[in-house]
Scaffold this motif. Structure first.
Motif, short mmCIF file in Angstrom:
data_model
loop_
_atom_site.label_atom_id
_atom_site.label_comp_id
_atom_site.label_asym_id
_atom_site.label_seq_id
_atom_site.Cartn_x
_atom_site.Cartn_y
_atom_site.Cartn_z
N THR A 28 0.84 -1.19 0.00
CA THR A 28 0.00 0.00 0.00
C THR A 28 0.88 1.25 0.00
OG1 THR A 28 -0.08 0.00 2.41
CG2 THR A 28 -1.83 -1.19 1.26
N LEU A 29 0.35 2.32 -0.56
CA LEU A 29 1.12 3.55 -0.68
C LEU A 29 1.50 4.15 0.67
CD1 LEU A 29 -0.56 5.39 -3.68
CD2 LEU A 29 1.57 4.09 -3.64
N SER A 30 0.73 3.86 1.69
CA SER A 30 1.04 4.41 3.01
C SER A 30 2.36 3.84 3.56
CB SER A 30 -0.09 4.11 3.99
OG SER A 30 -0.28 2.71 4.11
N SER A 31 2.84 2.75 2.97
CA SER A 31 4.10 2.16 3.41
C SER A 31 5.25 2.49 2.46
CB SER A 31 3.96 0.63 3.50
OG SER A 31 3.74 0.07 2.22
N LEU A 32 4.98 3.33 1.49
CA LEU A 32 5.97 3.65 0.46
C LEU A 32 6.20 5.14 0.33
CD1 LEU A 32 4.70 1.23 -2.34
CD2 LEU A 32 6.72 0.89 -0.90
N SER A 33 7.43 5.48 0.00
CA SER A 33 7.79 6.84 -0.38
C SER A 33 7.89 6.83 -1.90
CB SER A 33 9.13 7.22 0.25
OG SER A 33 9.54 8.50 -0.16
N MET A 34 7.22 7.79 -2.56
CA MET A 34 7.09 7.74 -4.00
C MET A 34 7.79 8.91 -4.67
SD MET A 34 5.31 5.00 -4.32
CE MET A 34 4.95 5.09 -6.07
N GLY A 35 8.18 8.69 -5.92
CA GLY A 35 8.82 9.76 -6.66
C GLY A 35 8.56 9.67 -8.15
N TRP A 36 8.75 10.78 -8.81
CA TRP A 36 8.70 10.85 -10.28
C TRP A 36 10.05 11.36 -10.76
CZ3 TRP A 36 4.98 9.03 -13.46
CH2 TRP A 36 3.71 8.78 -12.93
N TYR A 37 10.56 10.72 -11.79
CA TYR A 37 11.79 11.12 -12.45
C TYR A 37 11.51 11.22 -13.95
CZ TYR A 37 14.75 10.46 -8.35
OH TYR A 37 15.35 10.58 -7.12
N ARG A 38 12.40 11.84 -14.68
CA ARG A 38 12.24 11.91 -16.12
C ARG A 38 13.61 11.84 -16.79
NH1 ARG A 38 10.17 18.22 -16.76
NH2 ARG A 38 12.18 19.23 -16.32
N GLN A 39 13.58 11.37 -18.04
CA GLN A 39 14.82 11.29 -18.82
C GLN A 39 14.54 11.74 -20.23
OE1 GLN A 39 16.77 7.45 -18.83
NE2 GLN A 39 18.72 8.39 -19.33
N ALA A 40 15.19 12.80 -20.63
CA ALA A 40 15.08 13.32 -21.99
C ALA A 40 16.15 12.67 -22.86
CB ALA A 40 15.25 14.84 -21.98
N PRO A 41 15.95 12.65 -24.17
CA PRO A 41 16.93 12.03 -25.07
C PRO A 41 18.31 12.64 -24.88
CG PRO A 41 14.91 12.50 -26.24
CD PRO A 41 14.76 13.14 -24.90
N GLY A 42 19.31 11.78 -24.71
CA GLY A 42 20.68 12.25 -24.57
C GLY A 42 21.04 12.83 -23.22
N LYS A 43 20.10 12.77 -22.28
CA LYS A 43 20.35 13.33 -20.96
C LYS A 43 20.20 12.26 -19.89
CE LYS A 43 18.94 18.07 -22.02
NZ LYS A 43 18.11 19.23 -21.59
#
Length: 119
Positions: A28-43
């Motif tokens: 369940t999400l209450s037991s997790l720390s969440m994140g968003w990341y991104r990757q652009a071409p060549g980076k």
């Protein structure tokens, strides 16, 4: 084991909005720390936003602060990334990530969803 599935990516014009979803299974999400990341071409992959296990503390990269919002729905066990006023430089593959601790490296990653912002 935690399984993450992102959705909601697509093509949008500059100034538009998208909402990314990350459905989690296995914990369940209450037991997790969440994140968003991104990757652009060549980076390299870069941090976008994070939500602590408490669900009440958020962090944002300076480049998205004021435009993006991370949130979660416990009933759906889903994390969201609301993206407004999108810019061409936001174009990237966006990844959802989960970890058991607020301070350790992320343990699990989704497969990614493509976001393309046209000028």
């Amino acid at each position: 084991q935690v399984h993450l599935v992102e959705s909601g990516g697509g093509l949008v014009q500059a100034g538009g909005s998208l909402r990314l979803s990350c459905a989690a299974s296995g914990r369940t999400l209450s037991s997790l720390s969440m994140g968003w990341y991104r990757q652009a071409p060549g980076k390299e992959r870069e941090f976008v936003a994070a939500l602590r296990r408490s669900g009440s503390v958020t962090y944002y990269a300076d480049s998205v602060k004021g435009r993006f919002t991370i949130s979660r729905d416990g009933a759906k066990n889903t994390v969201y990334l609301n993206m407004n006023n999108l810019k061409p430089e936001d174009t990237a593959v966006y990844y959802c990530a989960a970890r058991y601790s607020d301070f350790n490296a992320y343990d699990y990653w989704g497969q990614g969803t493509q976001v393309t912002v046209s000028s």
